[in-house]
Design an enzyme around this catalytic site. Structure first.
Site, short mmCIF file in Angstrom:
data_model
loop_
_atom_site.label_atom_id
_atom_site.label_comp_id
_atom_site.label_asym_id
_atom_site.label_seq_id
_atom_site.Cartn_x
_atom_site.Cartn_y
_atom_site.Cartn_z
N ASN A 9 0.93 -1.54 0.02
CA ASN A 9 -0.16 -0.03 -0.15
C ASN A 9 0.93 1.57 0.11
O ASN A 9 1.36 2.04 0.98
CB ASN A 9 -0.82 -0.05 1.08
CG ASN A 9 -1.93 1.33 1.29
OD1 ASN A 9 -1.60 2.04 0.12
ND2 ASN A 9 -2.21 1.35 2.51
N TRP A 10 0.92 2.16 -0.66
CA TRP A 10 1.88 3.12 -0.92
C TRP A 10 1.52 4.09 -1.08
O TRP A 10 1.61 4.96 -0.63
CB TRP A 10 2.17 3.17 -2.71
CG TRP A 10 3.00 1.77 -3.81
CD1 TRP A 10 3.87 1.08 -2.80
CD2 TRP A 10 3.41 2.21 -4.27
NE1 TRP A 10 4.71 0.35 -3.69
CE2 TRP A 10 4.50 0.78 -4.89
CE3 TRP A 10 4.02 2.85 -5.70
CZ2 TRP A 10 4.63 0.92 -6.16
CZ3 TRP A 10 4.09 2.59 -6.98
CH2 TRP A 10 4.99 1.41 -7.00
N LYS A 11 0.08 4.17 -0.58
CA LYS A 11 -0.51 5.21 0.17
C LYS A 11 -0.11 6.64 -1.03
O LYS A 11 -0.44 6.60 -2.19
CB LYS A 11 -0.24 5.54 1.83
CG LYS A 11 -0.31 4.09 2.91
CD LYS A 11 0.48 4.61 4.03
CE LYS A 11 0.02 3.32 4.93
NZ LYS A 11 0.19 3.56 6.38
N HIS A 96 -9.84 0.82 4.39
CA HIS A 96 -8.38 0.49 5.11
C HIS A 96 -9.08 1.56 6.34
O HIS A 96 -9.50 2.41 6.22
CB HIS A 96 -6.95 1.80 4.33
CG HIS A 96 -5.95 1.45 4.51
ND1 HIS A 96 -5.54 2.83 5.97
CD2 HIS A 96 -4.69 0.39 4.52
CE1 HIS A 96 -4.07 2.29 6.37
NE2 HIS A 96 -3.99 1.02 5.44
N GLU A 98 -7.18 4.40 7.96
CA GLU A 98 -6.81 5.88 7.48
C GLU A 98 -8.12 6.19 6.65
O GLU A 98 -8.07 7.11 7.00
CB GLU A 98 -5.39 5.20 6.11
CG GLU A 98 -4.76 5.65 7.27
CD GLU A 98 -2.76 5.58 6.64
OE1 GLU A 98 -2.97 5.35 5.13
OE2 GLU A 98 -2.13 4.71 7.79
N GLU A 168 -5.75 -5.58 10.25
CA GLU A 168 -5.02 -4.73 10.34
C GLU A 168 -5.06 -4.03 11.79
O GLU A 168 -5.61 -3.36 11.94
CB GLU A 168 -4.31 -3.52 8.91
CG GLU A 168 -4.06 -4.14 8.09
CD GLU A 168 -3.81 -3.24 6.89
OE1 GLU A 168 -2.40 -3.26 6.74
OE2 GLU A 168 -4.09 -2.26 7.21
N GLY A 174 1.92 2.12 10.70
CA GLY A 174 2.62 3.10 10.79
C GLY A 174 3.17 3.31 11.71
O GLY A 174 3.95 4.79 12.11
N SER A 214 2.94 -2.03 10.28
CA SER A 214 4.79 -2.59 10.78
C SER A 214 5.64 -3.74 9.89
O SER A 214 6.49 -4.29 11.18
CB SER A 214 5.16 -2.10 11.66
OG SER A 214 4.47 -0.61 11.69
N GLY A 235 2.92 -1.49 3.84
CA GLY A 235 2.91 0.07 3.86
C GLY A 235 4.54 0.49 3.54
O GLY A 235 4.50 0.58 2.73
N GLY A 236 4.83 1.04 4.82
CA GLY A 236 5.81 1.54 4.60
C GLY A 236 6.92 1.05 4.30
O GLY A 236 8.14 1.55 3.02
#
Ligand code: PEP
Length: 253
Positions: A9-11, A96, A98, A168, A174, A214, A235-236
């Site tokens: 997930n490159w957000k 998600h 977010e 998640e 994150g 994470s 993600g990151g």
């Protein structure tokens, strides 16, 4: 028997040109594993086309990070499922945390978007998970079961194996905090029990349940070794091709 699925997930990161470069790097670093592991990247809406060019013929899947529940119409700023499919998307991330936290995404919205995704032949990756307060109050299983039931209620059992779930824990997204393999496995096995209750053992056994929060090259293997953890939503660590490829390699076992 369940093919692992690792999705990035490159957000809200990277321009189309940067996305194309990273997509090409993911193909180079992880493309060889697509026979054993479903590998998926999730750029922003405006980068989907550019990324699709880099992925062509590679077997690496392409996910949007959201869709609208309706196919088309007067919904300014929104994009429908068949529109992203026409760009080469194979998957879509839904619900998600977010989006739930910052954009008012509701369980009802996720329910409708899930059906729109399936109708457009996309693989939905449905995100669920508890907040830190809910975990501390020992309400994790209640929360996650509620979200699973809300999203999947009434689905035709033959469609259920097409759905990917991503557990998640919100407190792990994150933050650098990760659920322990035991904490994650407890929730994943509970989700599978809920799926079995809703749709029967056969359908439940086929659904892939990713862990997200994470995930990094250093912790992926022990998470992915758990019997009910069938992949990761990353993600990151998905913004670096080598690290992402190391997570894919960990999923291969
Ligand atoms: C995510 O965005 O779904 C996620 C799990 O992020 P991170 O890996 O950075 O925690």
């Amino acid at each position: 028997m369940r093919k692992p699925i690792i999705a990035g997930n490159w957000k809200m990161n990277l321009t189309p040109a940067e996305s194309k470069t990273l997509a090409a790097a993911v193909v180079a670093a992880a493309g060889a594993h697509t026979g054993d592991v479903d590998v998926v990247i999730g750029p922003t809406m405006i980068s989907l086309s550019a990324a699709a060019e880099a992925l062509a013929g590679s077997g690496v899947g392409l996910a949007a990070q959201n869709i609208h529940a309706e196919a088309k119409g007067a919904f300014t700023g929104e994009v429908g499922a068949s529109m992203i499919a026409s760009l080469g998307c194979t998957h879509v991330i839904l619900g998600h945390s977010e989006r739930r936290t910052y954009f008012g995404e509701t369980d009802e919205g996720v329910f409708r978007k899930l059906r729109a995704a399936l109708a457009a032949d996309l693989t939905p990756i449905v995100c669920i998970g508890e907040s830190l307060g809910e975990r501390k109050a020992e309400r994790t299983l209640e929360k996650v079961n509620f979200q699973v039931r809300a999203a999947l209620a009434g689905l035709d059992p033959s469609d259920v194996p097409r759905v990917v779930l991503a557990y998640e824990p919100i407190w792990a997204i994150g933050t650098g905090l990760t659920a322990t393999p035991e904490q994650a496995e407890e929730v994943h096995s509970e989700i599978r029990k809920t799926l079995a209750d809703m749709f029967g053992d056969d359908a439940a056994a086929q659904v892939r349940i990713q862990y997200g929060g994470s995930v990094k090259p250093g912790n992926a293997a022990e998470l992915l070794a758990q019997p009910n953890i069938d992949g990761a939503l990353v993600g990151g660590a998905s913004l670096k091709a080598d690290g992402f490829a190391a997570i894919v390699a960990a999923a291969k076992g």
